[in-house]
Design a protein around this motif. Structure first.
Motif, PDB file in Angstrom:
ATOM      1  N   ARG A 326      52.912  48.635  89.567  1.00 27.84           N
ATOM      2  CA  ARG A 326      52.857  49.859  88.774  1.00 27.84           C
ATOM      3  C   ARG A 326      51.956  50.944  89.380  1.00 27.84           C
ATOM      4  O   ARG A 326      52.373  52.115  89.423  1.00 27.84           O
ATOM      5  CB  ARG A 326      52.463  49.518  87.332  1.00 27.84           C
ATOM      6  CG  ARG A 326      53.586  48.783  86.599  1.00 27.84           C
ATOM      7  CD  ARG A 326      53.153  48.237  85.254  1.00 27.84           C
ATOM      8  NE  ARG A 326      52.198  47.149  85.390  1.00 27.84           N
ATOM      9  CZ  ARG A 326      51.603  46.541  84.359  1.00 27.84           C
ATOM     10  NH1 ARG A 326      51.862  46.928  83.126  1.00 27.84           N
ATOM     11  NH2 ARG A 326      50.767  45.553  84.569  1.00 27.84           N
ATOM     12  N   ILE A 329      53.911  52.796  91.760  1.00 30.44           N
ATOM     13  CA  ILE A 329      54.971  53.626  91.170  1.00 30.44           C
ATOM     14  C   ILE A 329      54.350  54.921  90.659  1.00 30.44           C
ATOM     15  O   ILE A 329      54.856  56.015  90.921  1.00 30.44           O
ATOM     16  CB  ILE A 329      55.656  52.861  90.008  1.00 30.44           C
ATOM     17  CG1 ILE A 329      56.411  51.639  90.539  1.00 30.44           C
ATOM     18  CG2 ILE A 329      56.598  53.781  89.233  1.00 30.44           C
ATOM     19  CD1 ILE A 329      56.969  50.724  89.457  1.00 30.44           C
ATOM     20  N   ALA A 330      53.237  54.788  89.955  1.00 34.06           N
ATOM     21  CA  ALA A 330      52.581  55.977  89.399  1.00 34.06           C
ATOM     22  C   ALA A 330      52.063  56.876  90.512  1.00 34.06           C
ATOM     23  O   ALA A 330      52.064  58.101  90.388  1.00 34.06           O
ATOM     24  CB  ALA A 330      51.435  55.564  88.489  1.00 34.06           C
ATOM     25  N   CYS A 349      48.169  54.931  86.930  1.00 37.24           N
ATOM     26  CA  CYS A 349      49.105  54.298  85.998  1.00 37.24           C
ATOM     27  C   CYS A 349      48.456  54.194  84.619  1.00 37.24           C
ATOM     28  O   CYS A 349      47.274  53.887  84.511  1.00 37.24           O
ATOM     29  CB  CYS A 349      49.426  52.907  86.537  1.00 37.24           C
ATOM     30  SG  CYS A 349      50.255  51.834  85.370  1.00 37.24           S
ATOM     31  N   ILE A 350      49.236  54.446  83.576  1.00 35.91           N
ATOM     32  CA  ILE A 350      48.673  54.342  82.223  1.00 35.91           C
ATOM     33  C   ILE A 350      49.059  53.020  81.544  1.00 35.91           C
ATOM     34  O   ILE A 350      48.726  52.789  80.386  1.00 35.91           O
ATOM     35  CB  ILE A 350      49.106  55.521  81.320  1.00 35.91           C
ATOM     36  CG1 ILE A 350      50.609  55.469  80.996  1.00 35.91           C
ATOM     37  CG2 ILE A 350      48.710  56.846  81.944  1.00 35.91           C
ATOM     38  CD1 ILE A 350      51.019  56.383  79.844  1.00 35.91           C
ATOM     39  N   GLY A 351      49.800  52.183  82.258  1.00 39.22           N
ATOM     40  CA  GLY A 351      50.136  50.879  81.676  1.00 39.22           C
ATOM     41  C   GLY A 351      51.058  50.959  80.469  1.00 39.22           C
ATOM     42  O   GLY A 351      50.867  50.236  79.497  1.00 39.22           O
ATOM     43  N   CYS A 352      52.083  51.828  80.541  1.00 39.41           N
ATOM     44  CA  CYS A 352      52.989  51.978  79.388  1.00 39.41           C
ATOM     45  C   CYS A 352      54.279  51.168  79.553  1.00 39.41           C
ATOM     46  O   CYS A 352      55.007  50.944  78.587  1.00 39.41           O
ATOM     47  CB  CYS A 352      53.336  53.446  79.192  1.00 39.41           C
ATOM     48  SG  CYS A 352      54.205  54.168  80.607  1.00 39.41           S
ATOM     49  N   ASN A 353      54.588  50.791  80.793  1.00 33.95           N
ATOM     50  CA  ASN A 353      55.788  49.997  81.111  1.00 33.95           C
ATOM     51  C   ASN A 353      57.118  50.699  80.855  1.00 33.95           C
ATOM     52  O   ASN A 353      58.145  50.035  80.652  1.00 33.95           O
ATOM     53  CB  ASN A 353      55.765  48.643  80.387  1.00 33.95           C
ATOM     54  CG  ASN A 353      54.918  47.634  81.132  1.00 33.95           C
ATOM     55  OD1 ASN A 353      54.282  47.974  82.124  1.00 33.95           O
ATOM     56  ND2 ASN A 353      54.898  46.404  80.660  1.00 33.95           N
ATOM     57  N   ILE A 354      57.104  52.009  80.883  1.00 33.42           N
ATOM     58  CA  ILE A 354      58.384  52.726  80.855  1.00 33.42           C
ATOM     59  C   ILE A 354      59.180  52.384  82.119  1.00 33.42           C
ATOM     60  O   ILE A 354      60.410  52.275  82.090  1.00 33.42           O
ATOM     61  CB  ILE A 354      58.140  54.248  80.711  1.00 33.42           C
ATOM     62  CG1 ILE A 354      57.787  54.588  79.266  1.00 33.42           C
ATOM     63  CG2 ILE A 354      59.335  55.067  81.194  1.00 33.42           C
ATOM     64  CD1 ILE A 354      58.869  54.311  78.238  1.00 33.42           C
ATOM     65  N   CYS A 355      58.467  52.166  83.221  1.00 34.97           N
ATOM     66  CA  CYS A 355      59.139  51.783  84.474  1.00 34.97           C
ATOM     67  C   CYS A 355      59.922  50.482  84.280  1.00 34.97           C
ATOM     68  O   CYS A 355      61.092  50.378  84.650  1.00 34.97           O
ATOM     69  CB  CYS A 355      58.129  51.648  85.604  1.00 34.97           C
ATOM     70  SG  CYS A 355      56.681  50.661  85.174  1.00 34.97           S
ATOM     71  N   ARG A 366      61.930  54.949  85.612  1.00 37.85           N
ATOM     72  CA  ARG A 366      61.240  56.212  85.374  1.00 37.85           C
ATOM     73  C   ARG A 366      59.765  55.902  85.285  1.00 37.85           C
ATOM     74  O   ARG A 366      59.398  54.765  84.980  1.00 37.85           O
ATOM     75  CB  ARG A 366      61.698  56.805  84.031  1.00 37.85           C
ATOM     76  CG  ARG A 366      63.191  56.991  83.944  1.00 37.85           C
ATOM     77  CD  ARG A 366      63.570  58.137  84.838  1.00 37.85           C
ATOM     78  NE  ARG A 366      64.978  58.221  85.111  1.00 37.85           N
ATOM     79  CZ  ARG A 366      65.456  58.241  86.343  1.00 37.85           C
ATOM     80  NH1 ARG A 366      64.660  58.084  87.369  1.00 37.85           N
ATOM     81  NH2 ARG A 366      66.735  58.416  86.557  1.00 37.85           N
ATOM     82  N   CYS A 367      58.939  56.901  85.480  1.00 40.04           N
ATOM     83  CA  CYS A 367      57.504  56.681  85.335  1.00 40.04           C
ATOM     84  C   CYS A 367      56.907  57.810  84.514  1.00 40.04           C
ATOM     85  O   CYS A 367      57.217  58.976  84.747  1.00 40.04           O
ATOM     86  CB  CYS A 367      56.843  56.620  86.709  1.00 40.04           C
ATOM     87  SG  CYS A 367      55.047  56.541  86.630  1.00 40.04           S
ATOM     88  N   THR A 368      56.048  57.472  83.579  1.00 37.80           N
ATOM     89  CA  THR A 368      55.421  58.489  82.739  1.00 37.80           C
ATOM     90  C   THR A 368      54.520  59.394  83.586  1.00 37.80           C
ATOM     91  O   THR A 368      54.532  60.614  83.411  1.00 37.80           O
ATOM     92  CB  THR A 368      54.592  57.805  81.635  1.00 37.80           C
ATOM     93  OG1 THR A 368      55.471  56.955  80.898  1.00 37.80           O
ATOM     94  CG2 THR A 368      53.966  58.815  80.698  1.00 37.80           C
ATOM     95  N   GLN A 369      53.772  58.790  84.482  1.00 35.44           N
ATOM     96  CA  GLN A 369      52.836  59.586  85.274  1.00 35.44           C
ATOM     97  C   GLN A 369      53.500  60.281  86.456  1.00 35.44           C
ATOM     98  O   GLN A 369      53.081  61.362  86.853  1.00 35.44           O
ATOM     99  CB  GLN A 369      51.711  58.687  85.807  1.00 35.44           C
ATOM    100  CG  GLN A 369      50.571  58.462  84.835  1.00 35.44           C
ATOM    101  CD  GLN A 369      49.665  59.690  84.735  1.00 35.44           C
ATOM    102  OE1 GLN A 369      50.130  60.786  84.434  1.00 35.44           O
ATOM    103  NE2 GLN A 369      48.382  59.496  84.955  1.00 35.44           N
TER     104      GLN A 369
HETATM  105 FE1  SF4 Z   1      52.416  52.897  85.025  1.00 37.65          FE
HETATM  106 FE2  SF4 Z   1      53.800  53.693  82.910  1.00 37.65          FE
HETATM  107 FE3  SF4 Z   1      54.328  54.684  85.338  1.00 37.65          FE
HETATM  108 FE4  SF4 Z   1      54.957  52.193  84.803  1.00 37.65          FE
HETATM  109  S1  SF4 Z   1      55.800  54.024  83.826  1.00 37.65           S
HETATM  110  S2  SF4 Z   1      53.942  52.922  86.622  1.00 37.65           S
HETATM  111  S3  SF4 Z   1      53.301  51.565  83.490  1.00 37.65           S
HETATM  112  S4  SF4 Z   1      52.483  54.972  84.170  1.00 37.65           S
END
Ligand code: SF4
Ligand code: ADP
Length: 683
Positions: A326, A329-330, A349-355, A366-369
């Motif tokens: 993660r 990815i972020a 990374c914010i640890g949301c697991n949208i990825c 997808r990634c939130t950040q």
């Molecule tokens: Fe981190 Fe959330 Fe991006 Fe995954 S989607 S890499 S958990 S910020």
């Protein structure tokens, strides 16, 4: 141009090369295998995304799991595949993309065994014993592998290893992790009750994994590194492998066999925990013994984003190499940012697991950040580069939530003069507010990264406590206006399943709760009606229960927070709610609300039940787009983020980014707004 500062010498250790069997990694940054929802279905996207990690400084870049035989078909997951030579060209192209930046390319070979539904191949899945497949309660069984099946399986693996060399990979990851592969199924007592030499004692259950590593070494060990990816704890207590018991013994038995150990915990839900449930470095207590029993390099993950924590993990003798999925990815450029002495630029990374969710939905991650994740090839978006401005236009952005902040940053990076006006006394919009809810504090990183970047740009000005109306916006005189004013939660019960306002319902909403409003007095009964099915209902339940309310969470779903199945959180959420005393009611529809009472109706039986107390509704949101009507036709104006279409935070960031990228560009409204992989017909 990127400005480099002298790097803090404390971080030098992260950039020391390390020998792994016959190959040498240029540094200590290892992008571990991670799913991405692109794989074989969207190979161009996958290739560019992996290449980007290498460009960003990851010394080792691997594929996600790569299935190597039709009996282990990973459908519906869109991961890599290597069933025969026909699959080699796109994998070789990925290797080339990684090699182009001096990184090592690794491949994680997988056979999901009793986890495979074999949806595409229609083969009969295999495993240590006759068992229904675990994937989605799919109504087919995996059959027990005979000794000759095991010999076949080992041959398939060996052939795949040789193909991996043909494709140009530098490393093969032999995978016994996440409770999702044939060797891990053999290893686990819960799925292996065989009475032959592959069952019973730990030595027997480990036999297949040992054979795979030995045969891999034998096949390619002179030229390629062999990595053992191994879960040391099944997180099931005495019923499973425990790090202090068989987990440790297993590593001791194979200690010097592979060239490198990549250790973690299983299953995936425990390995990739969200920040709601686990902090940076959370796997350390499980893996800390590994280096004491092997002389081979050791790597582990732990959602490391801080270079200090990484250095500390190496200095304390926990690991030699920092594993990351993660964080890579972020921020694909995380290593280079540390190398160039600018760790403050890391998009954490914010640890949301949208990825993970998008992968689990069989769609490109997808990634939130990082809004460029998955768009590296599709839209040619580079995470660190953006085109310079095309004009001297000025832009006023109204609303400094994730959409407004990201748009301001992108436009600022392009060189435009940007003004960001925010009604509240703080930036961040929903992420600031939601980050104050239980265990969501890391979400504030969405704001902090952007704010940190914006503050260094003189061409972006932020005005707080500036709630603008139509006249003020027009008066301001910008050439363009972007409305990033967000959305508000409804209070009438209308949402996904309820189409008309619920009689008597003017419930408290998540906005009210975040504004500090509370139902009646502490100790009273509250029903949270959740027709959103993501995180919000459950975090409000946690908050209210911690404040002494008697909380019921009612939902139309079959379980609470059902969508969080995709973010790997559902089980953790439900467990936490049950342990904290929240009553859970499923298949319920809110049908009426009175004064300090409410009625729920079972969606199947239509049985009505009356409940005391007040209601908090988490159902749907409406865009705050009133300004748009007043501005349209008078000034070029666009709505972005939740103001245009209420969605997840990742979507708001993406839309803000897109606005910045596309500003001053002609976009064909009738066209497909991204590149698509072409498919070649075989007939
Ligand atoms: Fe981190 Fe959330 Fe991006 Fe995954 S989607 S890499 S958990 S910020
Ligand atoms: P998004 O997720 O789309 O970024 P948010 O709800 O997080 O949306 O953020 C919207 C922000 O816009 C909030 O911080 C809100 O205070 C602000 N806002 C809403 N209306 C106005 C307005 N008229 N003037 C200035 N700021 C506004």
């Amino acid at each position: 141009m990127v400005m480099s500062n002298p790097r803090d010498p404390r971080y030098d250790i992260l950039f020391e090369p390390i020998k792994i069997g016959p190959v040498t990694a240029p540094n200590r940054f290892y992008q571990v295998p991670h799913c991405n929802g692109m794989g074989r279905m969207f190979p161009d996207s996958m290739i560019e995304m992996r290449g980007m990690k290498a460009e960003g400084g990851w010394g080792i870049v691997t594929t996600e799991q790569c299935d190597f035989h039709p009996t282990g078909d990973v459908q519906p997951f869109t991961e890599t595949r290597m069933w025969d030579d026909a699959d080699l060209p796109y994998l070789s192209a990925m290797v080339d993309a990684v090699h182009a930046h001096g990184a090592l390319a690794g491949i994680e070979l997988v056979h999901n065994g009793q986890d495979s539904g074999c949806l595409y191949s229609r083969e009969v899945p295999i495993g240590p014993e006759h068992r229904p497949v675990t994937w989605h309660q799919h109504p087919i069984q995996a059959r027990a592998m005979s000794r000759s099946d095991i010999r076949d399986y080992r041959r398939w693996h060996r052939k795949a290893v040789l193909r991996a060399r043909q494709a140009g990979f530098d490393m093969v990851v032999v995978y016994a992790g996440h409770d999702g592969t044939v060797p891990s199924h053999f290893l686990s007592r819960k799925s292996n009750q065989r009475s032959d030499e592959y069952g019973g004692s730990l030595e027997n259950r480990l036999r297949l994994y040992r054979e795979l590593i030995e045969e891999t070494k034998d096949a390619i060990g002179d030229t390629m590194a062999v990595v053992a990816r191994f879960a040391v704890d099944e997180m099931m207590g005495k019923d499973g492998l425990e790090w202090a018991g068989e987990g440790k013994e297993a590593i001791e038995m194979l200690a010097e066999l592979p060239d490198m150990w990549d250790v973690n915990v299983s299953d995936w839900e425990n390995d990739s925990m969200t920040s709601r449930f686990a902090q940076e470095g959370y796997q350390e207590e499980y893996i800390s013994f590994v280096k004491s029993v092997t002389s081979k390099p050791v790597s582990a993950v732990g959602r490391y984003t801080s270079p200090d924590t990484m250095v500390s993990a190496i200095r304390r003798g926990l690991v030699d190499i920092i594993g990351a999925a993660r964080p890579s990815i972020a921020d694909p450029f995380l290593p280079n940012k540390i190398k160039q002495g600018r760790p403050e630029d890391i998009r954490e990374c914010i640890g949301c697991n949208i990825c993970a969710a998008w992968n689990n939905l069989s769609a490109p991650s997808r990634c939130t950040q990082n809004p460029t994740m998955g768009e590296e090839w599709r839209k040619k978006w580079h995470p660190e580069k953006i085109a310079p401005k095309e004009s001297d236009a000025t832009i006023l952005i109204v609303g400094a939530g994730p959409a407004g902040l990201e748009a301001a940053l992108g436009l600022g990076q392009r060189g435009y003069q940007v003004t960001l006006a925010e009604a509240r006394s703080e930036t961040g919009g929903r992420v600031t507010r939601e980050s104050r809810l239980p265990e969501l504090n890391e979400w504030a990183r969405v704001r902090d990264y952007r704010l940190g970047q914006i503050k260094r740009r003189p061409n972006v000005e932020i005005y707080l406590e500036s709630e603008l109306n139509v006249d003020q916006i027009l008066e301001f005189g910008a050439d363009h206006v972007a409305l990033a004013t967000g959305a508000i939660w409804r209070n009438d019960g209308v949402g996904r399943n309820i189409r008309f306002p619920v009689p008597g319902c003017s419930a408290l909403t998540p906005d009210d709760i975040m504004d500090g409003k509370r139902p009646a007095t502490s100790g009273s009964a509250v029903t949270i009606y959740d027709d959103d099915h993501y995180y919000m209902g459950s975090v409000i339940a946690e908050l209210l229960v911690s404040e002494g309310y008697r909380v019921t969470l009612a939902t139309q779903g079959l379980c609470v927070a059902s969508w969080t199945e995709y973010t790997l959180e559902q089980r953790h959420i439900e467990k936490r709610l049950l342990e904290s005393g929240v009553q859970i009611l499923t298949r319920q529809e809110l049908t009426e609300v009175g004064s300090d009472e409410l009625w729920l109706t079972n969606t199947l039986t239509q049985e009505v039940s009356r409940h005391e107390g007040s209601v908090v509704s988490v159902t749907a949101r409406l865009p705050r787009d009133e300004l748009f009507g007043g501005l349209k036709g008078k000034i070029p104006v666009r709505r972005i983020g939740d103001c245009f279409g209420p969605s997840i935070i990742a979507a708001a960031v993406y839309e803000g980014h897109r606005y910045a990228r596309e500003f001053d560009t002609e976009i064909d409204p009738d066209g497909v707004p991204f590149n698509r992989t072409g498919y070649q017909l075989q007939h």
